[in-house]
Design a protein around this motif. Structure first.
Motif, short mmCIF file in Angstrom:
data_model
loop_
_atom_site.label_atom_id
_atom_site.label_comp_id
_atom_site.label_asym_id
_atom_site.label_seq_id
_atom_site.Cartn_x
_atom_site.Cartn_y
_atom_site.Cartn_z
N VAL A 48 0.85 -1.19 0.00
CA VAL A 48 0.00 0.00 0.00
C VAL A 48 0.89 1.24 0.00
CG1 VAL A 48 -1.78 1.26 1.25
CG2 VAL A 48 -1.82 -1.22 1.22
N VAL A 49 0.63 2.16 -0.94
CA VAL A 49 1.41 3.39 -1.06
C VAL A 49 0.48 4.59 -1.10
CG1 VAL A 49 3.36 2.30 -2.24
CG2 VAL A 49 1.49 3.24 -3.58
N VAL A 50 1.02 5.76 -0.74
CA VAL A 50 0.27 7.01 -0.78
C VAL A 50 0.32 7.55 -2.21
CG1 VAL A 50 0.15 9.36 0.10
CG2 VAL A 50 0.78 7.51 1.63
N ASP A 51 -0.83 7.94 -2.73
CA ASP A 51 -0.94 8.49 -4.09
C ASP A 51 -1.28 9.97 -3.99
OD1 ASP A 51 -1.26 8.91 -6.80
OD2 ASP A 51 -3.17 7.85 -6.93
N ARG A 52 -0.27 10.80 -3.82
CA ARG A 52 -0.49 12.23 -3.63
C ARG A 52 -1.10 12.91 -4.86
NH1 ARG A 52 -0.19 13.30 1.26
NH2 ARG A 52 1.57 12.61 2.44
N ARG A 53 -0.66 12.52 -6.03
CA ARG A 53 -1.15 13.17 -7.25
C ARG A 53 -2.45 12.56 -7.77
NH1 ARG A 53 2.75 16.65 -8.98
NH2 ARG A 53 4.85 16.20 -8.25
N ARG A 54 -2.90 11.50 -7.13
CA ARG A 54 -4.15 10.83 -7.50
C ARG A 54 -4.15 10.35 -8.95
NH1 ARG A 54 -7.91 12.32 -3.39
NH2 ARG A 54 -7.04 13.98 -2.16
N ARG A 55 -3.02 9.82 -9.37
CA ARG A 55 -2.90 9.38 -10.75
C ARG A 55 -2.56 7.90 -10.91
NH1 ARG A 55 -5.45 13.28 -11.73
NH2 ARG A 55 -4.65 15.25 -12.48
N LEU A 56 -2.21 7.22 -9.84
CA LEU A 56 -1.85 5.81 -9.95
C LEU A 56 -3.09 4.98 -10.28
CD1 LEU A 56 0.63 5.42 -6.97
CD2 LEU A 56 1.17 5.57 -9.39
N PRO A 57 -2.92 3.95 -11.09
CA PRO A 57 -4.07 3.13 -11.46
C PRO A 57 -4.52 2.23 -10.32
CG PRO A 57 -2.08 2.20 -12.37
CD PRO A 57 -1.69 3.51 -11.73
N GLY A 58 -5.74 1.82 -10.40
CA GLY A 58 -6.26 0.85 -9.44
C GLY A 58 -7.26 1.45 -8.47
N ARG A 59 -7.77 0.60 -7.65
CA ARG A 59 -8.77 0.96 -6.66
C ARG A 59 -8.11 1.79 -5.56
NH1 ARG A 59 -13.70 -0.76 -5.39
NH2 ARG A 59 -14.31 -0.74 -3.22
N GLY A 60 -8.76 2.86 -5.17
CA GLY A 60 -8.22 3.73 -4.13
C GLY A 60 -8.98 3.60 -2.83
N ALA A 61 -8.27 3.89 -1.75
CA ALA A 61 -8.87 3.98 -0.41
C ALA A 61 -8.43 5.33 0.14
CB ALA A 61 -8.41 2.84 0.47
N TYR A 62 -9.19 5.88 1.07
CA TYR A 62 -8.92 7.23 1.55
C TYR A 62 -8.78 7.27 3.06
CZ TYR A 62 -10.16 8.49 -3.18
OH TYR A 62 -10.19 8.58 -4.54
N LEU A 63 -7.88 8.15 3.53
CA LEU A 63 -7.66 8.38 4.96
C LEU A 63 -7.71 9.87 5.24
CD1 LEU A 63 -4.73 6.01 5.95
CD2 LEU A 63 -7.08 5.88 6.72
N CYS A 64 -8.22 10.23 6.43
CA CYS A 64 -8.24 11.62 6.87
C CYS A 64 -6.84 12.10 7.24
CB CYS A 64 -9.14 11.80 8.09
SG CYS A 64 -10.87 11.49 7.80
N GLY A 65 -6.09 11.27 7.92
CA GLY A 65 -4.76 11.65 8.37
C GLY A 65 -4.09 10.52 9.11
N VAL A 66 -3.03 10.87 9.83
CA VAL A 66 -2.23 9.87 10.53
C VAL A 66 -3.03 9.19 11.64
CG1 VAL A 66 -0.10 9.51 11.83
CG2 VAL A 66 -0.15 11.18 10.01
N GLY A 67 -3.88 9.92 12.33
CA GLY A 67 -4.69 9.33 13.40
C GLY A 67 -5.60 8.22 12.91
#
Length: 104
Positions: A48-67
């Protein structure tokens, strides 16, 4: 068999009408505008990697922050969010990537 109607005990958060796409944080379950959340994807190596530019292919999951990262690991939310395709999750690496700030 008759199904019960769901009670209205869950309040929906008030979001602006034309704010854009709304996504749900896999850690806390909060619904927010997509731009406020950090996107995660399964990388080419299977981790699992962070996709900052929102351009990587595949299904995405989202997080609010570190907490919310700790809550997502505890709830085993990555396996469900990526439909079992997520490899091993290293919370320390993801935490550092989340803390590094947005790249836009």
């Amino acid at each position: 068999m008759r199904l019960k109607a769901r009670s209205g005990s869950r309040r929906k958060e008030e979001l602006p009408a034309n704010a854009g796409p709304v996504r749900c944080c896999i850690g806390c379950g909060a619904r927010r505008v997509q731009e406020e959340l950090t996107r995660l994807v399964v990388g080419p190596e299977g981790g699992v990697v962070v996709d900052r530019r929102r351009r990587l292919p595949g299904r995405g999951a989202y997080l609010c922050g570190v907490g919310c990262l700790a809550a997502a690991v505890k709830r085993k939310a990555f396996g469900r969010a990526f439909r079992g395709r997520a490899g091993p999750v290293d919370p320390s690496v993801l935490g550092q990537a989340l803390e590094s700030g947005p790249v836009r």
